[in-house]
Design a protein around this motif. Sequence first.
Motif, PDB file in Angstrom:
ATOM      1  N   ALA A   1     -40.917  -6.613 -19.193  1.00 39.21           N
ATOM      2  CA  ALA A   1     -42.274  -6.646 -18.647  1.00 39.21           C
ATOM      3  C   ALA A   1     -43.174  -7.542 -19.503  1.00 39.21           C
ATOM      4  CB  ALA A   1     -42.844  -5.231 -18.566  1.00 39.21           C
ATOM      5  N   ARG A   2     -43.093  -7.383 -20.806  1.00 35.50           N
ATOM      6  CA  ARG A   2     -43.921  -8.194 -21.705  1.00 35.50           C
ATOM      7  C   ARG A   2     -43.510  -9.666 -21.674  1.00 35.50           C
ATOM      8  NH1 ARG A   2     -45.281  -5.455 -27.426  1.00 35.50           N
ATOM      9  NH2 ARG A   2     -46.438  -7.395 -27.493  1.00 35.50           N
ATOM     10  N   PHE A   3     -42.213  -9.925 -21.682  1.00 32.41           N
ATOM     11  CA  PHE A   3     -41.748 -11.306 -21.696  1.00 32.41           C
ATOM     12  C   PHE A   3     -42.056 -12.017 -20.380  1.00 32.41           C
ATOM     13  CE2 PHE A   3     -39.830 -10.313 -25.632  1.00 32.41           C
ATOM     14  CZ  PHE A   3     -39.420 -11.494 -26.223  1.00 32.41           C
ATOM     15  N   LEU A   4     -42.048 -11.290 -19.268  1.00 27.41           N
ATOM     16  CA  LEU A   4     -42.407 -11.899 -17.992  1.00 27.41           C
ATOM     17  C   LEU A   4     -43.856 -12.377 -18.009  1.00 27.41           C
ATOM     18  CD1 LEU A   4     -40.673  -9.633 -15.335  1.00 27.41           C
ATOM     19  CD2 LEU A   4     -40.337 -12.091 -15.650  1.00 27.41           C
ATOM     20  N   ARG A   5     -44.737 -11.545 -18.529  1.00 37.47           N
ATOM     21  CA  ARG A   5     -46.151 -11.929 -18.609  1.00 37.47           C
ATOM     22  C   ARG A   5     -46.336 -13.102 -19.562  1.00 37.47           C
ATOM     23  NH1 ARG A   5     -50.536 -11.428 -15.750  1.00 37.47           N
ATOM     24  NH2 ARG A   5     -51.727 -11.355 -17.688  1.00 37.47           N
TER      25      ARG A   5
END
Length: 204
Positions: free
Chosen positions: A52-56
């Motif tokens: 989730a963090r890396f996608l953002r």
Amino acid sequence: MSSGPSTPTRRRFLATAATAAIAASLPTRLKAAGTSARVVVIGGGYGGATVARFLRAADPRLEVTLIEPKRAYYSCPFSNAVIAGLKPYSILRFGYDGVEAAGVRVVFEKATRVDPAAKTVRTDGGLVFSYDRLIMAPGIEFIWNAIAGYDEAAAEIMPHPGRRGHRPCSCASRSRKCLTTAWWPSRHPPIRFDVPPVRMSARA
């Protein structure tokens, strides 16, 4: 969950590669139009929170929603150090402030139903989230009574160190002989999938 040092690691490399693959797979029409694609992530453990963090980070235009029933994640790795009294219990607790600060919407509810045709996820609180891409990372749960006599009530008396979210220090305070078997019956949490029947045809 808070991030570690920015030094290159195998885990960071794999997370970056996986995130890039997911971002690249988003519908071309959305990327061409500059529209925010919707990504729903089920499960806020190591896998779910990381992606989730890396996608953002890979594309701030993405609308990323993380669905996780618990407000804090307790890590199983390093729990042996807590059981042995070498480290405080606090080192195992991770909140989701860092995930939210990265621009991810965190919903503290349990995902109970997925409709792949409608591309929606329903939670136990009645919320419905639409998605363009869905990432499943719900973790596992124990299959109670698969071992005769070991149910949820017994787990409160003699907890298993690998049970997510269970205080390992309670294991140490009751007994140093915690259950540490190499084999333990488990499964992914039950989530209903509304999958329409598919007709298959064979070719000679």
